[in-house]
Design an enzyme around this catalytic site. Sequence first.
Site, PDB file in Angstrom:
ATOM      1  N   GLU A  85       1.439  -0.744   0.176  1.00  0.00           N
ATOM      2  CA  GLU A  85       0.228  -0.226  -0.121  1.00  0.00           C
ATOM      3  C   GLU A  85       0.962   1.238  -0.013  1.00  0.00           C
ATOM      4  O   GLU A  85      -0.141   2.228   0.371  1.00  0.00           O
ATOM      5  CB  GLU A  85      -1.046  -0.387   1.263  1.00  0.00           C
ATOM      6  CG  GLU A  85       0.000  -0.269   2.610  1.00  0.00           C
ATOM      7  CD  GLU A  85      -1.616  -0.263   3.595  1.00  0.00           C
ATOM      8  OE1 GLU A  85      -1.311  -1.365   3.802  1.00  0.00           O
ATOM      9  OE2 GLU A  85      -2.050   0.384   3.842  1.00  0.00           O
ATOM     10  N   CYS A 117      -3.525  -3.737   4.257  1.00  0.00           N
ATOM     11  CA  CYS A 117      -2.748  -4.691   5.054  1.00  0.00           C
ATOM     12  C   CYS A 117      -3.212  -5.990   4.339  1.00  0.00           C
ATOM     13  O   CYS A 117      -1.939  -6.881   4.532  1.00  0.00           O
ATOM     14  CB  CYS A 117      -2.998  -5.035   6.216  1.00  0.00           C
ATOM     15  SG  CYS A 117      -2.401  -3.314   6.570  1.00  0.00           S
ATOM     16  N   HIS A 248      -3.252 -10.505  12.173  1.00  0.00           N
ATOM     17  CA  HIS A 248      -2.327  -9.352  11.465  1.00  0.00           C
ATOM     18  C   HIS A 248      -2.370  -8.198  12.688  1.00  0.00           C
ATOM     19  O   HIS A 248      -3.161  -8.352  13.920  1.00  0.00           O
ATOM     20  CB  HIS A 248      -3.639  -8.676  10.490  1.00  0.00           C
ATOM     21  CG  HIS A 248      -3.391  -6.525  10.052  1.00  0.00           C
ATOM     22  ND1 HIS A 248      -2.292  -6.974   9.978  1.00  0.00           N
ATOM     23  CD2 HIS A 248      -3.463  -5.937  10.447  1.00  0.00           C
ATOM     24  CE1 HIS A 248      -2.010  -5.769  10.129  1.00  0.00           C
ATOM     25  NE2 HIS A 248      -3.070  -4.786   9.748  1.00  0.00           N
ATOM     26  N   SER A 324      -7.448  -2.696   5.581  1.00  0.00           N
ATOM     27  CA  SER A 324      -8.417  -1.422   6.333  1.00  0.00           C
ATOM     28  C   SER A 324      -8.845  -1.182   5.093  1.00  0.00           C
ATOM     29  O   SER A 324      -8.804  -1.484   3.909  1.00  0.00           O
ATOM     30  CB  SER A 324      -7.901  -0.101   6.653  1.00  0.00           C
ATOM     31  OG  SER A 324      -7.303  -0.346   7.643  1.00  0.00           O
TER      32      SER A 324
END
Length: 403
Positions: A85, A117, A248, A324
Amino acid sequence: MLGTTEVGIESIGVAVGSGSVKLEALAAARNVPPSKYVDGLGTHTMSVAMPSEDTVTLAAQAATRALGNAGVDVGTVGLLAVGTETAVDHSKPVASFVQGLLGVPSRCRVFETKHACYGGTAAMLLALDWVRSGSARGKKALVVCSDIARYGIGTPGEPTQGAGAVALLISDRPSILRIDPATAGVFAKDVSDFWRPLYSKDAFVDGHYSVQCYLDALGGAYLHHRELVGANDAPARFSDRYAALAYHVPYGKMARKAHRHVRSLDGDDAGDDSFDRLVGPSLALPAAVGNVYTGSLYLALTSLLLESKVDLAGKPVGLFSYGSGSCAEFFTGTVGSEAQDRVRRLAIPELLASREDLSIAAYEDVMRARETLDESSGEGRVLHSHHPFRFTGVRDHKRVYEL
Ligand code: HMG
Protein backbone atom coordinates in the site's frame (compact mmCIF):
# COMPACT_ATOMS: atom_id res chain seq x y z
CA MET A 1 0.71 -31.04 -11.72
CA LEU A 2 -2.97 -30.41 -12.52
CA GLY A 3 -5.12 -30.65 -9.42
CA THR A 4 -2.21 -30.38 -6.97
CA THR A 5 -3.68 -30.07 -3.50
CA GLU A 6 -0.52 -29.74 -1.39
CA VAL A 7 0.19 -26.04 -1.76
CA GLY A 8 1.55 -23.37 0.51
CA ILE A 9 4.64 -21.52 1.65
CA GLU A 10 7.93 -23.20 0.71
CA SER A 11 10.15 -20.53 2.23
CA ILE A 12 10.13 -17.10 3.84
CA GLY A 13 12.49 -14.11 3.68
CA VAL A 14 12.38 -11.04 5.88
CA ALA A 15 13.82 -7.53 5.47
CA VAL A 16 13.42 -4.53 7.77
CA GLY A 17 14.29 -0.86 7.55
CA SER A 18 17.90 -0.49 8.67
CA GLY A 19 17.15 2.28 11.16
CA SER A 20 15.15 1.86 14.37
CA VAL A 21 13.56 3.97 17.08
CA LYS A 22 13.01 2.85 20.66
CA LEU A 23 9.45 3.66 21.65
CA GLU A 24 10.56 4.63 25.15
CA ALA A 25 12.61 7.42 23.57
CA LEU A 26 9.73 8.41 21.29
CA ALA A 27 7.36 8.52 24.27
CA ALA A 28 9.76 10.80 26.17
CA ALA A 29 9.95 13.14 23.17
CA ARG A 30 6.14 13.23 22.83
CA ASN A 31 5.56 13.70 26.56
CA VAL A 32 3.72 10.41 26.88
CA PRO A 33 4.34 7.79 29.62
CA PRO A 34 6.58 5.10 28.01
CA SER A 35 4.26 2.40 29.39
CA LYS A 36 1.50 3.67 27.07
CA TYR A 37 3.50 2.63 23.99
CA VAL A 38 5.37 -0.37 25.38
CA ASP A 39 2.55 -1.98 27.42
CA GLY A 40 -0.53 -0.10 26.15
CA LEU A 41 0.26 -0.76 22.47
CA GLY A 42 2.66 -3.70 22.92
CA THR A 43 5.54 -2.44 20.74
CA HIS A 44 9.03 -1.56 22.01
CA THR A 45 10.89 -0.69 18.80
CA MET A 46 9.91 0.37 15.29
CA SER A 47 12.00 -0.08 12.15
CA VAL A 48 12.67 2.98 10.03
CA ALA A 49 13.46 2.93 6.32
CA MET A 50 16.55 5.04 5.64
CA PRO A 51 16.64 7.33 2.58
CA SER A 52 18.30 4.74 0.33
CA GLU A 53 15.59 2.20 1.21
CA ASP A 54 12.06 2.03 -0.11
CA THR A 55 9.34 -0.51 -0.79
CA VAL A 56 11.34 -1.85 -3.75
CA THR A 57 14.67 -2.37 -1.96
CA LEU A 58 12.97 -3.97 1.04
CA ALA A 59 11.01 -6.29 -1.26
CA ALA A 60 14.13 -7.24 -3.26
CA GLN A 61 16.03 -7.96 -0.06
CA ALA A 62 13.27 -10.15 1.42
CA ALA A 63 12.81 -11.97 -1.89
CA THR A 64 16.54 -12.74 -2.17
CA ARG A 65 16.45 -14.21 1.34
CA ALA A 66 13.36 -16.34 0.59
CA LEU A 67 15.00 -17.81 -2.53
CA GLY A 68 18.32 -18.32 -0.71
CA ASN A 69 16.62 -19.96 2.27
CA ALA A 70 15.09 -22.60 0.01
CA GLY A 71 18.15 -22.91 -2.25
CA VAL A 72 15.89 -22.08 -5.19
CA ASP A 73 17.14 -20.47 -8.41
CA VAL A 74 15.41 -17.29 -9.58
CA GLY A 75 14.78 -19.04 -12.92
CA THR A 76 12.05 -21.17 -11.33
CA VAL A 77 9.86 -18.14 -10.54
CA GLY A 78 6.86 -18.02 -12.90
CA LEU A 79 4.76 -15.47 -10.99
CA LEU A 80 6.07 -12.44 -9.13
CA ALA A 81 3.57 -10.34 -7.20
CA VAL A 82 4.18 -7.57 -4.70
CA GLY A 83 1.39 -6.65 -2.31
CA THR A 84 1.85 -3.09 -1.05
CA GLU A 85 0.00 0.00 0.00
CA THR A 86 3.12 2.15 -0.30
CA ALA A 87 3.78 1.77 -4.01
CA VAL A 88 6.44 3.94 -5.66
CA ASP A 89 4.61 4.72 -8.92
CA HIS A 90 0.98 5.06 -10.07
CA SER A 91 1.61 2.78 -13.06
CA LYS A 92 4.82 0.76 -12.85
CA PRO A 93 4.50 -1.96 -10.21
CA VAL A 94 7.05 -2.49 -7.44
CA ALA A 95 7.20 -6.06 -8.76
CA SER A 96 8.77 -4.89 -12.06
CA PHE A 97 11.60 -3.12 -10.25
CA VAL A 98 12.10 -6.27 -8.16
CA GLN A 99 12.12 -8.39 -11.33
CA GLY A 100 14.93 -6.22 -12.69
CA LEU A 101 16.97 -6.24 -9.48
CA LEU A 102 16.70 -10.01 -9.02
CA GLY A 103 16.93 -11.01 -12.68
CA VAL A 104 13.61 -12.87 -12.72
CA PRO A 105 13.13 -14.30 -16.25
CA SER A 106 10.70 -12.81 -18.77
CA ARG A 107 8.41 -15.84 -18.85
CA CYS A 108 6.77 -14.66 -15.67
CA ARG A 109 3.54 -12.92 -14.60
CA VAL A 110 4.63 -9.73 -12.83
CA PHE A 111 2.17 -7.45 -11.04
CA GLU A 112 1.25 -5.52 -7.91
CA THR A 113 -1.79 -5.98 -5.66
CA LYS A 114 -3.41 -3.47 -3.34
CA HIS A 115 -5.91 -3.64 -0.57
CA ALA A 116 -4.27 -1.97 2.44
CA CYS A 117 -2.71 -4.63 4.68
CA TYR A 118 -4.71 -7.39 2.95
CA GLY A 119 -2.96 -6.79 -0.42
CA GLY A 120 -0.25 -9.38 0.20
CA THR A 121 -2.73 -12.03 1.32
CA ALA A 122 -4.80 -11.40 -1.82
CA ALA A 123 -1.70 -12.07 -3.94
CA MET A 124 -0.77 -15.13 -1.92
CA LEU A 125 -4.21 -16.73 -2.20
CA LEU A 126 -4.21 -16.07 -5.97
CA ALA A 127 -0.76 -17.65 -6.18
CA LEU A 128 -1.98 -20.74 -4.30
CA ASP A 129 -4.80 -21.15 -6.82
CA TRP A 130 -2.32 -20.62 -9.68
CA VAL A 131 -0.22 -23.51 -8.38
CA ARG A 132 -3.23 -25.72 -7.62
CA SER A 133 -4.85 -25.17 -11.01
CA GLY A 134 -1.83 -26.42 -12.94
CA SER A 135 -1.20 -23.01 -14.57
CA ALA A 136 2.18 -22.88 -12.83
CA ARG A 137 3.49 -25.79 -14.97
CA GLY A 138 6.09 -26.64 -12.31
CA LYS A 139 7.11 -23.04 -11.59
CA LYS A 140 6.89 -21.26 -8.24
CA ALA A 141 5.30 -17.99 -7.23
CA LEU A 142 7.21 -15.31 -5.38
CA VAL A 143 4.82 -13.12 -3.37
CA VAL A 144 6.34 -10.20 -1.53
CA CYS A 145 4.56 -8.05 1.05
CA SER A 146 6.48 -4.78 1.35
CA ASP A 147 5.56 -1.51 3.06
CA ILE A 148 6.65 1.57 4.94
CA ALA A 149 3.99 2.48 7.52
CA ARG A 150 3.90 6.23 8.03
CA TYR A 151 1.38 8.34 9.93
CA GLY A 152 3.49 11.41 10.57
CA ILE A 153 5.34 13.06 13.41
CA GLY A 154 3.29 13.65 16.56
CA THR A 155 0.15 11.80 15.41
CA PRO A 156 -1.55 9.07 17.54
CA GLY A 157 -0.54 6.58 14.84
CA GLU A 158 3.17 7.53 15.05
CA PRO A 159 4.12 4.77 17.55
CA THR A 160 2.47 2.21 15.24
CA GLN A 161 4.77 2.89 12.25
CA GLY A 162 7.35 0.44 10.88
CA ALA A 163 9.14 -0.59 7.69
CA GLY A 164 9.75 -4.03 6.29
CA ALA A 165 8.99 -6.78 3.83
CA VAL A 166 8.20 -10.48 4.02
CA ALA A 167 8.64 -12.62 0.92
CA LEU A 168 6.78 -15.92 0.52
CA LEU A 169 7.80 -18.55 -1.98
CA ILE A 170 4.58 -20.36 -2.91
CA SER A 171 4.71 -23.81 -4.43
CA ASP A 172 3.61 -27.43 -4.27
CA ARG A 173 6.44 -28.10 -1.78
CA PRO A 174 5.09 -26.30 1.30
CA SER A 175 8.00 -26.91 3.70
CA ILE A 176 6.92 -23.98 5.91
CA LEU A 177 3.11 -24.07 5.82
CA ARG A 178 0.60 -26.12 3.83
CA ILE A 179 -2.41 -23.87 3.36
CA ASP A 180 -6.00 -24.97 2.90
CA PRO A 181 -7.68 -22.26 0.77
CA ALA A 182 -10.96 -24.21 0.63
CA THR A 183 -11.87 -23.28 4.21
CA ALA A 184 -10.74 -19.64 4.13
CA GLY A 185 -13.49 -17.47 5.63
CA VAL A 186 -13.80 -14.04 4.06
CA PHE A 187 -15.41 -10.72 5.02
CA ALA A 188 -15.40 -7.41 3.13
CA LYS A 189 -17.14 -4.11 3.83
CA ASP A 190 -16.78 -0.59 2.44
CA VAL A 191 -15.56 1.46 5.43
CA SER A 192 -13.30 4.51 5.79
CA ASP A 193 -11.22 3.49 8.80
CA PHE A 194 -7.76 4.04 7.31
CA TRP A 195 -6.76 5.46 3.93
CA ARG A 196 -4.04 7.42 2.15
CA PRO A 197 -5.19 9.92 -0.47
CA LEU A 198 -3.16 10.11 -3.69
CA TYR A 199 -1.76 13.49 -2.62
CA SER A 200 -0.46 12.35 0.77
CA LYS A 201 2.64 10.54 1.97
CA ASP A 202 1.02 10.04 5.39
CA ALA A 203 -1.84 7.65 6.06
CA PHE A 204 -5.03 9.05 7.57
CA VAL A 205 -6.82 6.95 10.16
CA ASP A 206 -9.86 7.06 12.39
CA GLY A 207 -7.89 5.11 15.00
CA HIS A 208 -10.48 3.80 17.45
CA TYR A 209 -12.99 3.17 14.66
CA SER A 210 -10.29 1.18 12.79
CA VAL A 211 -9.95 -1.11 15.81
CA GLN A 212 -13.70 -1.76 15.74
CA CYS A 213 -13.65 -2.35 11.95
CA TYR A 214 -10.81 -4.87 12.41
CA LEU A 215 -12.81 -6.74 15.10
CA ASP A 216 -16.03 -6.71 13.03
CA ALA A 217 -14.15 -8.11 10.03
CA LEU A 218 -12.46 -10.73 12.21
CA GLY A 219 -15.84 -11.87 13.53
CA GLY A 220 -17.26 -12.10 10.00
CA ALA A 221 -14.30 -14.01 8.56
CA TYR A 222 -13.93 -16.33 11.57
CA LEU A 223 -17.62 -17.30 11.63
CA HIS A 224 -17.46 -17.94 7.87
CA HIS A 225 -14.44 -20.21 8.39
CA ARG A 226 -16.15 -22.07 11.22
CA GLU A 227 -19.23 -22.55 9.01
CA LEU A 228 -17.04 -23.92 6.18
CA VAL A 229 -15.57 -26.59 8.46
CA GLY A 230 -19.06 -27.40 9.77
CA ALA A 231 -18.39 -26.31 13.35
CA ASN A 232 -20.92 -23.56 13.98
CA ASP A 233 -23.29 -25.96 15.73
CA ALA A 234 -20.74 -26.83 18.41
CA PRO A 235 -18.29 -23.94 18.54
CA ALA A 236 -17.18 -24.40 22.18
CA ARG A 237 -13.53 -23.37 22.37
CA PHE A 238 -13.24 -24.13 18.64
CA SER A 239 -9.94 -22.23 18.36
CA ASP A 240 -8.31 -24.75 20.74
CA ARG A 241 -8.05 -27.04 17.74
CA TYR A 242 -5.16 -24.82 16.58
CA ALA A 243 -1.69 -25.18 18.04
CA ALA A 244 -1.26 -21.44 17.51
CA LEU A 245 -2.92 -18.37 16.00
CA ALA A 246 -1.32 -15.48 14.12
CA TYR A 247 -3.31 -12.28 13.63
CA HIS A 248 -2.55 -9.15 11.61
CA VAL A 249 -0.48 -7.07 14.07
CA PRO A 250 -0.63 -3.27 13.62
CA TYR A 251 0.52 -3.29 17.26
CA GLY A 252 0.64 -6.14 19.78
CA LYS A 253 -2.37 -5.08 21.85
CA MET A 254 -4.55 -5.37 18.72
CA ALA A 255 -3.76 -9.09 18.57
CA ARG A 256 -4.81 -9.41 22.21
CA LYS A 257 -8.13 -7.72 21.43
CA ALA A 258 -8.51 -9.96 18.38
CA HIS A 259 -7.93 -13.12 20.35
CA ARG A 260 -10.36 -12.07 23.08
CA HIS A 261 -12.98 -11.57 20.35
CA VAL A 262 -12.33 -14.99 18.80
CA ARG A 263 -12.59 -16.68 22.20
CA SER A 264 -15.84 -14.88 23.01
CA LEU A 265 -17.23 -16.17 19.69
CA ASP A 266 -16.09 -19.61 20.91
CA GLY A 267 -18.13 -19.12 24.10
CA ASP A 268 -15.02 -18.58 26.25
CA ASP A 269 -15.18 -15.27 28.07
CA ALA A 270 -11.83 -15.86 29.80
CA GLY A 271 -10.06 -15.41 26.44
CA ASP A 272 -6.84 -14.11 27.95
CA ASP A 273 -6.13 -17.52 29.53
CA SER A 274 -5.19 -19.00 26.17
CA PHE A 275 -3.48 -15.86 24.82
CA ASP A 276 0.10 -16.61 25.91
CA ARG A 277 -0.13 -20.20 24.72
CA LEU A 278 -1.78 -19.62 21.34
CA VAL A 279 -0.71 -16.10 20.36
CA GLY A 280 2.25 -14.99 22.51
CA PRO A 281 5.13 -16.32 20.35
CA SER A 282 3.75 -14.59 17.23
CA LEU A 283 4.18 -11.14 18.78
CA ALA A 284 7.93 -11.00 19.52
CA LEU A 285 9.03 -9.85 16.04
CA PRO A 286 6.13 -7.41 15.49
CA ALA A 287 6.95 -5.83 18.89
CA ALA A 288 10.52 -5.25 17.67
CA VAL A 289 9.64 -3.98 14.17
CA GLY A 290 6.24 -2.22 14.33
CA ASN A 291 3.51 -2.33 11.71
CA VAL A 292 4.76 -3.43 8.29
CA TYR A 293 1.21 -3.38 6.85
CA THR A 294 0.98 -6.16 4.20
CA GLY A 295 3.80 -8.15 5.80
CA SER A 296 2.52 -7.89 9.38
CA LEU A 297 0.62 -11.18 9.47
CA TYR A 298 3.57 -13.00 7.88
CA LEU A 299 6.03 -11.39 10.28
CA ALA A 300 3.77 -12.73 13.05
CA LEU A 301 3.87 -16.19 11.44
CA THR A 302 7.68 -15.97 11.21
CA SER A 303 7.81 -14.92 14.86
CA LEU A 304 5.62 -17.86 15.85
CA LEU A 305 7.93 -20.31 14.07
CA LEU A 306 11.02 -18.69 15.58
CA GLU A 307 9.82 -18.19 19.14
CA SER A 308 7.55 -21.16 19.85
CA LYS A 309 9.05 -23.58 22.36
CA VAL A 310 6.73 -26.30 21.03
CA ASP A 311 7.53 -28.53 18.06
CA LEU A 312 4.89 -27.28 15.63
CA ALA A 313 5.64 -29.75 12.81
CA GLY A 314 2.42 -31.26 11.46
CA LYS A 315 0.26 -29.05 13.68
CA PRO A 316 -2.55 -26.77 12.49
CA VAL A 317 -2.39 -22.99 12.86
CA GLY A 318 -4.99 -20.28 12.17
CA LEU A 319 -4.13 -17.00 10.43
CA PHE A 320 -6.09 -13.76 10.19
CA SER A 321 -5.37 -11.08 7.61
CA TYR A 322 -7.06 -7.66 7.80
CA GLY A 323 -6.83 -4.77 5.37
CA SER A 324 -8.56 -1.49 6.12
CA GLY A 325 -11.17 -0.36 3.72
CA SER A 326 -11.90 -3.35 4.21
CA CYS A 327 -11.25 -7.00 3.38
CA ALA A 328 -10.30 -9.79 5.76
CA GLU A 329 -9.67 -13.50 5.62
CA PHE A 330 -9.31 -16.21 8.28
CA PHE A 331 -7.49 -19.23 6.88
CA THR A 332 -5.57 -22.19 8.20
CA GLY A 333 -2.46 -24.19 7.48
CA THR A 334 -0.35 -27.07 8.71
CA VAL A 335 3.24 -26.39 9.75
CA GLY A 336 5.87 -28.20 7.69
CA SER A 337 8.54 -30.41 9.22
CA GLU A 338 11.39 -28.03 8.24
CA ALA A 339 9.62 -24.80 9.09
CA GLN A 340 11.15 -23.96 12.45
CA ASP A 341 14.70 -24.88 11.37
CA ARG A 342 14.41 -22.85 8.19
CA VAL A 343 13.18 -19.77 10.00
CA ARG A 344 16.00 -20.09 12.55
CA ARG A 345 18.47 -20.09 9.64
CA LEU A 346 17.20 -16.64 8.59
CA ALA A 347 19.16 -15.13 11.51
CA ILE A 348 16.45 -12.55 12.17
CA PRO A 349 17.65 -11.59 15.70
CA GLU A 350 21.03 -10.67 14.16
CA LEU A 351 19.24 -8.68 11.41
CA LEU A 352 17.30 -6.69 14.02
CA ALA A 353 20.42 -6.12 16.12
CA SER A 354 22.23 -4.66 13.10
CA ARG A 355 19.79 -1.73 12.80
CA GLU A 356 21.06 1.75 13.56
CA ASP A 357 19.39 3.02 16.75
CA LEU A 358 18.30 6.54 15.75
CA SER A 359 17.92 9.51 18.06
CA ILE A 360 14.50 11.15 17.79
CA ALA A 361 16.07 14.11 15.98
CA ALA A 362 17.70 11.76 13.44
CA TYR A 363 14.43 9.86 12.95
CA GLU A 364 12.54 13.11 12.36
CA ASP A 365 15.17 14.14 9.78
CA VAL A 366 14.60 10.85 7.94
CA MET A 367 10.81 11.39 8.07
CA ARG A 368 11.16 14.89 6.58
CA ALA A 369 13.69 13.75 3.96
CA ARG A 370 11.24 11.09 2.75
CA GLU A 371 8.69 13.80 1.86
CA THR A 372 10.82 14.88 -1.13
CA LEU A 373 12.77 11.68 -1.85
CA ASP A 374 10.50 10.66 -4.72
CA GLU A 375 11.33 13.89 -6.57
CA SER A 376 15.01 14.35 -5.79
CA SER A 377 18.00 13.19 -7.82
CA GLY A 378 19.64 12.00 -4.62
CA GLU A 379 22.87 13.75 -5.55
CA GLY A 380 25.12 14.17 -2.54
CA ARG A 381 22.94 11.94 -0.41
CA VAL A 382 24.65 9.54 1.99
CA LEU A 383 23.64 5.99 1.13
CA HIS A 384 22.82 4.72 4.61
CA SER A 385 21.61 1.26 3.91
CA HIS A 386 23.88 -1.74 4.26
CA HIS A 387 21.39 -3.64 2.09
CA PRO A 388 22.72 -4.79 -1.29
CA PHE A 389 19.87 -2.96 -3.10
CA ARG A 390 19.77 0.82 -2.89
CA PHE A 391 17.45 3.55 -4.15
CA THR A 392 19.75 6.31 -5.37
CA GLY A 393 17.25 8.94 -6.55
CA VAL A 394 15.05 10.01 -9.47
CA ARG A 395 16.58 10.95 -12.80
CA ASP A 396 14.53 11.90 -15.90
CA HIS A 397 11.46 11.08 -13.75
CA LYS A 398 12.69 7.48 -13.44
CA ARG A 399 13.59 5.83 -10.18
CA VAL A 400 17.16 4.57 -10.12
CA TYR A 401 18.37 1.61 -8.09
CA GLU A 402 21.82 0.14 -7.70
CA LEU A 403 23.09 -3.19 -6.56
P1 HMG B 1 -4.45 6.48 21.32
O1 HMG B 1 -5.84 6.97 21.23
O2 HMG B 1 -3.37 7.50 21.44
O3 HMG B 1 -4.25 5.46 22.50
O4 HMG B 1 -4.11 5.66 20.02
P2 HMG B 1 -5.30 4.92 23.57
O5 HMG B 1 -5.68 6.03 24.47
O6 HMG B 1 -6.39 4.12 22.90
O7 HMG B 1 -4.33 3.95 24.38
C1 HMG B 1 -3.84 2.78 23.77
C2 HMG B 1 -3.81 1.68 24.83
O8 HMG B 1 -2.83 2.03 25.81
C3 HMG B 1 -5.12 1.53 25.60
O9 HMG B 1 -5.29 0.16 25.86
C4 HMG B 1 -4.86 2.29 26.90
O10 HMG B 1 -5.64 1.84 28.00
C5 HMG B 1 -3.40 1.97 27.12
P3 HMG B 1 -6.72 -0.54 25.55
O11 HMG B 1 -7.75 0.23 26.29
O12 HMG B 1 -6.90 -0.40 24.05
O13 HMG B 1 -6.53 -1.94 25.99
N1 HMG B 1 -2.68 2.96 27.93
C6 HMG B 1 -1.72 2.64 28.80
N2 HMG B 1 -1.19 1.44 29.15
C7 HMG B 1 -0.18 1.44 30.05
N3 HMG B 1 0.32 2.58 30.62
C8 HMG B 1 -0.19 3.79 30.30
C9 HMG B 1 -1.26 3.86 29.36
N4 HMG B 1 -1.96 4.87 28.79
C10 HMG B 1 -2.84 4.30 27.93
N5 HMG B 1 0.30 4.89 30.86
C11 HMG B 1 -4.47 3.97 18.36
C12 HMG B 1 -4.21 4.25 19.85
C13 HMG B 1 -4.30 2.48 18.12
C14 HMG B 1 -5.89 4.40 18.00
C15 HMG B 1 -3.44 4.78 17.51
O14 HMG B 1 -2.13 4.37 17.81
C16 HMG B 1 -3.68 4.66 16.02
O15 HMG B 1 -4.48 5.37 15.44
N6 HMG B 1 -2.94 3.72 15.35
C17 HMG B 1 -3.09 3.48 13.90
C18 HMG B 1 -4.35 2.71 13.55
C19 HMG B 1 -4.28 1.24 13.90
O16 HMG B 1 -3.22 0.69 14.12
N7 HMG B 1 -5.44 0.56 13.88
C20 HMG B 1 -5.50 -0.85 14.18
C21 HMG B 1 -6.69 -1.53 13.53
S1 HMG B 1 -6.81 -1.19 11.78
C22 HMG B 1 -5.56 -2.14 11.07
O17 HMG B 1 -4.99 -2.97 11.70
C23 HMG B 1 -5.19 -1.84 9.64
C24 HMG B 1 -3.88 -1.10 9.47
O18 HMG B 1 -2.80 -1.99 9.69
C25 HMG B 1 -3.80 -0.49 8.07
C26 HMG B 1 -4.05 -1.37 6.87
O19 HMG B 1 -4.91 -2.21 6.81
O20 HMG B 1 -3.38 -1.09 5.90
C27 HMG B 1 -3.71 0.04 10.44
